[in-house]
Motif scaffolding. Sequence first.
Motif, PDB file in Angstrom:
ATOM      1  N   VAL A  65      -0.912  12.766 -10.124  1.00  0.00           N
ATOM      2  CA  VAL A  65      -0.598  11.342 -10.138  1.00  0.00           C
ATOM      3  C   VAL A  65      -0.176  10.957  -8.724  1.00  0.00           C
ATOM      4  N   VAL A  66      -0.831   9.946  -8.172  1.00  0.00           N
ATOM      5  CA  VAL A  66      -0.494   9.422  -6.846  1.00  0.00           C
ATOM      6  C   VAL A  66       0.221   8.091  -7.043  1.00  0.00           C
ATOM      7  N   HIS A  67       1.423   7.981  -6.504  1.00  0.00           N
ATOM      8  CA  HIS A  67       2.223   6.764  -6.670  1.00  0.00           C
ATOM      9  C   HIS A  67       1.586   5.582  -5.960  1.00  0.00           C
ATOM     10  N   GLY A  68       1.168   5.783  -4.720  1.00  0.00           N
ATOM     11  CA  GLY A  68       0.504   4.726  -3.960  1.00  0.00           C
ATOM     12  C   GLY A  68       1.395   3.935  -3.034  1.00  0.00           C
ATOM     13  N   ASP A  69       2.721   4.009  -3.232  1.00  0.00           N
ATOM     14  CA  ASP A  69       3.667   3.295  -2.366  1.00  0.00           C
ATOM     15  C   ASP A  69       4.964   4.082  -2.312  1.00  0.00           C
ATOM     16  N   TYR A  70       4.830   5.399  -2.074  1.00  0.00           N
ATOM     17  CA  TYR A  70       5.985   6.289  -2.148  1.00  0.00           C
ATOM     18  C   TYR A  70       6.790   6.213  -0.854  1.00  0.00           C
ATOM     19  N   ARG A  71       7.973   5.599  -0.949  1.00  0.00           N
ATOM     20  CA  ARG A  71       8.833   5.405   0.223  1.00  0.00           C
ATOM     21  C   ARG A  71      10.268   5.231  -0.254  1.00  0.00           C
ATOM     22  N   MET A  72      11.185   5.230   0.707  1.00  0.00           N
ATOM     23  CA  MET A  72      12.611   5.110   0.384  1.00  0.00           C
ATOM     24  C   MET A  72      12.915   3.870  -0.439  1.00  0.00           C
ATOM     25  N   LEU A 106       4.579   8.643   2.914  1.00  0.00           N
ATOM     26  CA  LEU A 106       6.018   8.795   3.112  1.00  0.00           C
ATOM     27  C   LEU A 106       6.336   9.184   4.552  1.00  0.00           C
ATOM     28  N   THR A 107       5.643  10.175   5.077  1.00  0.00           N
ATOM     29  CA  THR A 107       5.973  10.662   6.415  1.00  0.00           C
ATOM     30  C   THR A 107       5.513   9.697   7.506  1.00  0.00           C
ATOM     31  N   ALA A 108       4.382   9.026   7.305  1.00  0.00           N
ATOM     32  CA  ALA A 108       3.895   8.101   8.329  1.00  0.00           C
ATOM     33  C   ALA A 108       4.776   6.869   8.438  1.00  0.00           C
ATOM     34  N   THR A 109       5.404   6.468   7.350  1.00  0.00           N
ATOM     35  CA  THR A 109       6.251   5.270   7.363  1.00  0.00           C
ATOM     36  C   THR A 109       7.732   5.620   7.474  1.00  0.00           C
ATOM     37  N   TRP A 110       8.039   6.886   7.576  1.00  0.00           N
ATOM     38  CA  TRP A 110       9.433   7.342   7.666  1.00  0.00           C
ATOM     39  C   TRP A 110       9.987   7.058   9.057  1.00  0.00           C
TER      40      TRP A 110
END
Length: 212
Positions: A65-72, A106-110
Amino acid sequence: MSLCTASTSPGGELASLGRPEGYLRLQVERFRGLWEVNTTRSLPAVERIAEWFAQNLPTSQAASVVHGDYRMGNLMFAPRAPAEVLAILDWEMATLGDPLADLGYLTATWSEAGSPATPLELTKVTRSPGYLTRCQLAERYQRRTGLDLTPLPWYQTLALWKAAIFCEAIHTRWQRGERPHDTVFGPSLETGVPRLLERAGHYAGLTATSRR
């Protein structure tokens, strides 16, 4: 963070989310088409990166399952220390696909100390001492999943390229007067979208991408 392998058998509860085959290729094709209908300007970096994707398409190692907007911003934390995630929010873009897509996003937008800001920096808190770096996040993910993270830059490029495209749609709507109360975010995307593309080009190893 897409840690589970999904069951896609006909009777599986996750089958209704779709099929993971060809997920990466379809993501590139879909967003490439969205750019064409959502922009009023020429940014050749979009097509250049799309061509790079096709030439460097990785082989998916797993399906999940891919969330698609996985971020803090989509995590709910317990109001106590140590940090504990209670829930992951906003699943409307969830599908079956390659789990590294979520790690790439997650890592690219972290945000971390010393990294350039982008329009996707919704919180600066992770720049503070004590937070993991992108590399540390990826290392923990690798230990938990056993997946090969050698192709992670491809997924990070995809994350920022897609972000540039949906931000361009917001910018175009602002230009057309469809966001009359937006006096900050929409105008900022005049330069913000090229910055996202430039950052995407950095992950892809393409120099000065947004200027070509």
